[in-house]
Write an enzyme that holds these catalytic residues in place. Sequence first.
Site, PDB file in Angstrom:
ATOM      1  CB  CYS A  51      -0.950  -0.013   1.181  1.00 40.95           C
ATOM      2  SG  CYS A  51      -0.052   0.078   2.695  1.00 40.95           S
ATOM      3  N   GLY A 188     -12.678  -4.763   9.308  1.00 37.49           N
ATOM      4  CA  GLY A 188     -11.736  -5.471   8.425  1.00 37.49           C
ATOM      5  C   GLY A 188     -11.194  -6.718   9.113  1.00 37.49           C
ATOM      6  CD  GLU A 191      -0.277  -8.774   5.216  1.00 29.17           C
ATOM      7  OE1 GLU A 191       0.897  -8.516   5.465  1.00 29.17           O
ATOM      8  OE2 GLU A 191      -0.731  -8.887   4.055  1.00 29.17           O
TER       9      GLU A 191
HETATM   10  N1  LIG Z   1      -0.641  -4.952   3.950  1.00 28.87           N
HETATM   11  C1  LIG Z   1       0.018  -3.894   4.406  1.00 28.87           C
HETATM   12  O1  LIG Z   1       1.183  -3.959   4.801  1.00 28.87           O
HETATM   13  C2  LIG Z   1      -0.687  -2.566   4.495  1.00 28.87           C
HETATM   14  C3  LIG Z   1      -0.077  -1.540   5.235  1.00 28.87           C
HETATM   15  C4  LIG Z   1      -0.772  -0.331   5.380  1.00 28.87           C
HETATM   16  C5  LIG Z   1      -2.024  -0.192   4.788  1.00 28.87           C
HETATM   17  N2  LIG Z   1      -2.570  -1.180   4.033  1.00 28.87           N
HETATM   18  C6  LIG Z   1      -3.913  -0.964   3.481  1.00 28.87           C
HETATM   19  O2  LIG Z   1      -4.816  -1.541   4.397  1.00 28.87           O
HETATM   20  C7  LIG Z   1      -5.971  -2.011   3.687  1.00 28.87           C
HETATM   21  C8  LIG Z   1      -6.216  -3.464   4.024  1.00 28.87           C
HETATM   22  O3  LIG Z   1      -5.101  -4.210   3.572  1.00 28.87           O
HETATM   23  P1  LIG Z   1      -4.912  -5.761   3.941  1.00 28.87           P
HETATM   24  O4  LIG Z   1      -3.561  -6.116   3.458  1.00 28.87           O
HETATM   25  O5  LIG Z   1      -5.255  -5.945   5.367  1.00 28.87           O
HETATM   26  O6  LIG Z   1      -6.044  -6.405   3.015  1.00 28.87           O
HETATM   27  P2  LIG Z   1      -6.576  -7.918   2.959  1.00 28.87           P
HETATM   28  O7  LIG Z   1      -5.749  -8.781   3.827  1.00 28.87           O
HETATM   29  O8  LIG Z   1      -6.776  -8.228   1.538  1.00 28.87           O
HETATM   30  O9  LIG Z   1      -8.031  -7.788   3.631  1.00 28.87           O
HETATM   31  C9  LIG Z   1      -9.019  -7.035   3.000  1.00 28.87           C
HETATM   32  C10 LIG Z   1     -10.184  -6.732   3.929  1.00 28.87           C
HETATM   33  O10 LIG Z   1     -11.010  -5.811   3.205  1.00 28.87           O
HETATM   34  C11 LIG Z   1     -12.328  -6.302   3.179  1.00 28.87           C
HETATM   35  N3  LIG Z   1     -12.978  -5.890   1.934  1.00 28.87           N
HETATM   36  C12 LIG Z   1     -12.521  -6.119   0.674  1.00 28.87           C
HETATM   37  N4  LIG Z   1     -13.393  -5.575  -0.221  1.00 28.87           N
HETATM   38  C13 LIG Z   1     -14.404  -5.033   0.502  1.00 28.87           C
HETATM   39  C14 LIG Z   1     -15.587  -4.349   0.155  1.00 28.87           C
HETATM   40  N5  LIG Z   1     -15.914  -4.112  -1.125  1.00 28.87           N
HETATM   41  N6  LIG Z   1     -16.404  -3.906   1.142  1.00 28.87           N
HETATM   42  C15 LIG Z   1     -16.089  -4.147   2.432  1.00 28.87           C
HETATM   43  N7  LIG Z   1     -14.977  -4.791   2.825  1.00 28.87           N
HETATM   44  C16 LIG Z   1     -14.138  -5.225   1.871  1.00 28.87           C
HETATM   45  C17 LIG Z   1     -12.223  -7.792   3.313  1.00 28.87           C
HETATM   46  O11 LIG Z   1     -13.440  -8.249   3.837  1.00 28.87           O
HETATM   47  P3  LIG Z   1     -13.944  -9.762   3.721  1.00 28.87           P
HETATM   48  O12 LIG Z   1     -13.489 -10.373   5.000  1.00 28.87           O
HETATM   49  O13 LIG Z   1     -15.397  -9.693   3.637  1.00 28.87           O
HETATM   50  O14 LIG Z   1     -13.311 -10.328   2.486  1.00 28.87           O
HETATM   51  C18 LIG Z   1     -11.041  -7.930   4.292  1.00 28.87           C
HETATM   52  O15 LIG Z   1     -11.483  -7.805   5.618  1.00 28.87           O
HETATM   53  C19 LIG Z   1      -5.675  -1.779   2.211  1.00 28.87           C
HETATM   54  O16 LIG Z   1      -6.337  -0.602   1.800  1.00 28.87           O
HETATM   55  C20 LIG Z   1      -4.177  -1.617   2.151  1.00 28.87           C
HETATM   56  O17 LIG Z   1      -3.799  -0.796   1.097  1.00 28.87           O
HETATM   57  C21 LIG Z   1      -1.927  -2.384   3.909  1.00 28.87           C
END
Ligand SMILES: NC(=O)c1ccc[n+]([C@@H]2O[C@H](COP(=O)([O-])OP(=O)(O)OC[C@H]3O[C@@H](n4cnc5c(N)ncnc54)[C@H](OP(=O)(O)O)[C@@H]3O)[C@@H](O)[C@H]2O)c1
Length: 415
Positions: A51, A188, A191
């Site tokens: 991200c 959420g 991850e």
């Molecule tokens: N990974 C990193 O290191 C990091 C660091 C900082 C920020 N981020 C940001 O944090 C956010 C989450 O990242 P992640 O890596 O935790 O993602 P992830 O593991 O793919 O999890 C995605 C989450 O978003 C939900 N979701 C997806 N589409 C949705 C929708 N249309 N409506 C409602 N909920 C929805 C999913 O819900 P379900 O359980 O229903 O599928 C799940 O809980 C992203 O925007 C990312 O850019 C990530």
Amino acid sequence: MMGRTILNARVTFRSLPIHKLERFAIRDAGDACRQFKGRAGLDECVVIQTCNRTEIFGAASGYDRGSITSTWAGLSGADEGAFDGTVQFEEGRAACEHLLRLVSGLDSMVLGEEQILGQVRGSVAAAREAGASGARLDALFDGAIRAGARIRGSSGVGRGGVSVGSMAVRLAEENVDGLKSRRILLIGTGEVASLVAKSLKRRGYGFDVSSRTVSRSEAFCGAMGGTPARFEDVLGGFADYDVVFVATRAPYFLVTYDGIAGAMGGRDGMMIMDLSNPRTVDERVATIGGVKLMNLDQIAEMVEKNARARRSSAGAAEGMIGGGAAALEAAVLRVDAEPLAGQVFRDAEAVRRRELERALRALGGVDEGTARVIEEMSRSISEGIVAGPVGGIRRASERGRGHILDAAREIFGPG
Ligand SMILES: NC(=O)c1ccc[n+]([C@@H]2O[C@H](COP(=O)([O-])OP(=O)(O)OC[C@H]3O[C@@H](n4cnc5c(N)ncnc54)[C@H](OP(=O)(O)O)[C@@H]3O)[C@@H](O)[C@H]2O)c1
């Protein structure tokens, strides 16, 4: 025509605020690796995307920066002009140094965080699956991941399990009085949500968890702690909560102006932490009296402050980068010598076996001990003769002396 090199092109939170990075994001990293290979002149390619960064690593014999940015523009939809002054390019040793900083957590927003290692491993696996990575990038990433683990371990950078999640919780502690008695909601189950939950639990906070898919929030709470809350109820009104962490990939605002305005009647304050990129909290909620909205950019600021305290371990890690990068670059360059080195060893071995069998036949039935001595002698002669030239070939390759390698291919290669 330039020599063979490793290159890195990147756009990260260091050159742009996080919400603007999205413009450079590539939707399908596996397909992108193939496109960079096909169109931008790269022999091998790995795309790393999180991200707060999009990075291209390539192995190339000849490429031009323009074709990298035009391919990237086609894949992301960004205007080609937007890359000027935003994309950073690095080659050779400097690209190796950057990769080592990246995997060691030294280039992360949260200094020393560990998620980046998993993200890099995932990107390499995607590139391998797409057939875009090869021997040189395999050597680069395998070596970098091993060296990164060593640097983390011996410098102590990242000790204590820092993450975006722990920083977010610390930010809440700094900004909300008596957090222990406040009602906390986490939206959420991915991850980042896990990192927040882990940190909340470790510090003894109770919290509710809500997500689009009920079964996932139930399973999440089973593993990470917290109490599941129905998504529709939560989004219908946030009146029950004082602190809300949002970390989802929803492509729209989950937390709306009206939702928060309705929840604020007759209460003193609410803190909302949007950890998503793209954002999933409407920024206008910050204009509602009593609402404090924070996002990844504020976390980045906090991390800057925090970095000062961790500077000594980061300094120790930085001190290890230079030597590590030199060894890494040499390992990648040595890859070019390996097919020839292998062939020289195989040819020598074939001659040794043929001559050994001939000698044993001529002697006609020697005892086991004598046969072993003759065999050992043949091996020592063969390895003793070959080791010198092969060492020379490898050293020439490590030093980037392609002309020596070409000459060696003429001399030792198939006639
Ligand atoms: N990974 C990193 O290191 C990091 C660091 C900082 C920020 N981020 C940001 O944090 C956010 C989450 O990242 P992640 O890596 O935790 O993602 P992830 O593991 O793919 O999890 C995605 C989450 O978003 C939900 N979701 C997806 N589409 C949705 C929708 N249309 N409506 C409602 N909920 C929805 C999913 O819900 P379900 O359980 O229903 O599928 C799940 O809980 C992203 O925007 C990312 O850019 C990530």
